[in-house]
Design an enzyme around this catalytic site. Structure first.
Site, PDB file in Angstrom:
ATOM      1  N   ALA A 219       0.819  -1.211   0.000  1.00 20.65           N
ATOM      2  CA  ALA A 219       0.000   0.000   0.000  1.00 20.65           C
ATOM      3  C   ALA A 219       0.856   1.266   0.000  1.00 20.65           C
ATOM      4  O   ALA A 219       0.579   2.222   0.720  1.00 20.65           O
ATOM      5  CB  ALA A 219      -0.973  -0.001   1.167  1.00 20.65           C
ATOM      6  N   ARG A 226      13.820   5.616 -11.842  1.00 23.04           N
ATOM      7  CA  ARG A 226      13.887   7.078 -11.863  1.00 23.04           C
ATOM      8  C   ARG A 226      12.938   7.739 -10.864  1.00 23.04           C
ATOM      9  O   ARG A 226      12.921   8.966 -10.761  1.00 23.04           O
ATOM     10  CB  ARG A 226      13.608   7.590 -13.285  1.00 23.04           C
ATOM     11  CG  ARG A 226      14.761   7.325 -14.249  1.00 23.04           C
ATOM     12  CD  ARG A 226      14.479   7.821 -15.648  1.00 23.04           C
ATOM     13  NE  ARG A 226      13.394   7.085 -16.284  1.00 23.04           N
ATOM     14  CZ  ARG A 226      13.556   5.907 -16.908  1.00 23.04           C
ATOM     15  NH1 ARG A 226      14.753   5.353 -16.962  1.00 23.04           N
ATOM     16  NH2 ARG A 226      12.533   5.299 -17.466  1.00 23.04           N
ATOM     17  N   ASP A 273       0.433  -7.431  11.300  1.00 28.70           N
ATOM     18  CA  ASP A 273      -0.781  -6.906  10.677  1.00 28.70           C
ATOM     19  C   ASP A 273      -1.914  -7.922  10.846  1.00 28.70           C
ATOM     20  O   ASP A 273      -2.758  -8.109   9.969  1.00 28.70           O
ATOM     21  CB  ASP A 273      -0.553  -6.592   9.198  1.00 28.70           C
ATOM     22  CG  ASP A 273      -1.623  -5.673   8.609  1.00 28.70           C
ATOM     23  OD1 ASP A 273      -2.349  -5.036   9.391  1.00 28.70           O
ATOM     24  OD2 ASP A 273      -1.739  -5.620   7.371  1.00 28.70           O
TER      25      ASP A 273
END
Length: 384
Positions: A219, A226, A273
Site C-alpha cells: 500500500a 527514476r 498486521d
C-alpha cells in the site's frame, strides 16, 4: 517472592549468552546469574530444560486476535482477548490497531485503551490508529468513504492523554507538514502508510517528524529506477523504522532480503498486521460488513484482496530465519529489540537485563515454537 528461571539458554536481546538463571522480583528482572549459582532463600524455581529464553515479542500492528477485531470490539475485554490470542505465539507487548473508521469509533477505541492503560492490562502499551488520513490510490482494504482530511477533531483524538504510546499511520501527501510536526512534538509516533507519495513528499514528511513506515512495500508507491517512491525513501533513510510482514504473501522473500540488507541495521522490525483469526479456531470474520477468510495463512476478501494477515510473531521470526536466511538472533531482534526501540521503550522491554520488565518467551530451538511466556513475571504455557 523471587522467581528463578533456571537452566535456560538466554538470548539477552543482543546475543545468546549461554546457560543462565534469570531472577524476577516484583515483575522485573532483578539479576542474571550463572546457571549453577546459589539462589535467594525461598525463591520459586522453574526449570526451563535448556530451552531458549528470549525477550517477549513486540508487535506494533495488531488488528485483532483470538477471534476479536479491535474495530468490532472496542472494549477492555476485547483487548484482553486480542492479547491472549497473540501471547501463545510469544508476543508480550502489542499495539492494538484500529483500521480506518469513523471518528465516533475512534473515540470508543481511545476510551477502551485509556481504560486498559489505567487498569494496567498486561500486554498493551498503547494504540495504533491506521488512518483515516490515507490515500484512496493505496487504500488496500480500508474504506475510502471513511477517509478524512486532517483537522481539529483528529488532532484531539490523537493527542488525548492516557492512551500510553500512540502511533498514527497516515499518507504524508494528504497531511500538512506542520500537522506532522505538531503530532511528533506531542510524542505521537507518526508513520507513512497507505500512501501514494513521491520521494520528495516523503522527504518533506521526514523533515517534519515521520518516525517510520507501515508495512513496507504494501500500500505504498514502489521504487523504480527514476522514481524512488515511498519504498525508496524508506530504505534510503537511516533514522526511521520500517515494519515488514514476512508471511510469504505480502512481500516476496527475495524482496524482503534485499530490504533488510538495504536498510540501516536495526531499523526493520517484524509486524504481523494480524486479524482476528490469529489464535482463533474460526478462520473467517467480517470487517465493514465484508467477509474475510484466512486460508493457508493468507487473509483476503472473496475477491482476493489482501486484508491483513493470519500471521503470528513466532511464525514471522521462523520465516525470517528459515525463508530469508537471516541468523536467528537477528530475526529475534527484529521481533523484540528493534520495535521496542521504535516505541521508545527499550529501557523496559526488548532485552533480558536487570531492571527490564519480565516480559519473556521460552522457545524450542529445534522447532522454533513457543512453549511458555511471562508478562510482568506472570507465566503461562503456550496453548496449541
Amino acid at each position: 517472592m523471587v522467581l528463578a528461571l533456571r537452566n535456560a539458554e538466554v538470548f539477552d536481546g543482543d546475543e545468546i549468552v549461554g546457560r543462565r538463571t534469570v531472577l524476577i522480583d516484583a515483575g522485573r528482572i532483578s539479576s542474571i546469574l550463572a546457571s549453577d549459582a546459589a539462589l535467594p532463600d525461598g525463591a520459586e524455581i522453574e526449570d526451563l530444560n535448556g530451552h531458549l529464553l528470549v525477550p517477549g515479542f513486540v508487535d506494533v500492528q495488531v488488528n485483532g486476535g483470538g477471534g476479536v477485531m479491535f474495530n468490532n470490539d472496542r472494549t477492555v475485554e476485547g483487548l484482553r482477548t486480542i492479547v491472549e490470542g497473540h501471547r501463545r505465539f510469544g508476543t508480550t507487548t502489542l499495539m492494538p490497531t484500529l483500521i480506518t473508521d469513523t471518528p465516533a469509533i475512534m473515540r470508543e477505541a481511545a476510551d477502551a485503551m485509556r481504560a486498559a492503560i489505567a487498569q494496567r492490562l498486561p500486554g498493551v502499551r498503547g494504540i495504533h490508529f491506521e488512518g483515516p488520513c490515507l490515500s484512496p490510490e493505496r487504500k488496500g482494504v480500508h474504506r475510502p468513504d471513511y477517509f478524512l482530511p486532517y483537522g481539529a477533531e483528529l488532532e484531539e483524538i490523537y493527542n488525548a492523554p492516557g492512551m500510553g504510546k500512540v502511533m498514527v499511520t497516515l499518507a504524508p501527501e494528504r497531511v500538512e507538514p506542520t500537522a506532522i510536526s505538531s503530532l511528533a512534538g506531542h510524542g505521537v509516533l507518526v508513520c507513512a502508510g497507505h500512501t501514494a507519495a513521491s520521494y520528495e513528499q516523503i522527504g518533506t514528511g521526514l523533515k517534519a517528524g515521520l518516525r517510520g513506515f507501515t508495512h513496507l512495500f504494501n500500500a505504498m508507491s514502489p521504487m523504480n529506477s527514476r522514481e524512488p517512491g515511498v519504498v525508496g525513501a524508506a530504505l534510503d533513510d537511516a533514522e526511521t523504522w520500517c515494519g515488514m510482514i514476512v508471511d510469504g504473501y505480502h512481500v516476496h522473500d527475495a524482496t524482503a532480503r534485499v530490504a533488510v540488507h538495504a536498510k540501516a541495521r536495526g531499523k526493520i522490525m517484524l509486524v504481523t498486521d494480524a486479524m482476528g483469526t490469529v489464535g482463533a479456531a474460526d478462520k473467517s470474520f467480517t470487517l465493514y460488513g465484508t467477509e474475510i477468510v484466512a486460508s493457508n495463512g493468507r487473509c483476503a476478501t472473496r475477491d482476493g484482496t489482501l486484508a491483513g494477515s493470519d500471521l503470528d510473531m513466532m511464525s514471522a521470526v521462523r520465516n525470517t530465519h528459515r525463508r530469508l536466511g537471516l541468523p536467528l538472533v537477528e530475526a529475534l531482534r527484529m521481533a523484540s529489540l528493534y520495535p521496542a526501540e521504535f516505541l521508545g521503550l527499550s529501557d523496559r522491554i526488548g532485552r533480558i537485563a536487570p531492571g527490564h520488565d519480565a516480559d519473556l518467551a521460552l522457545v524450542d530451538q529445534e522447532t522454533l515454537q513457543v512453549r511458555r511466556t511471562w508478562i510482568g513475571g506472570s507465566g503461562q504455557d503456550a496453548v496449541a
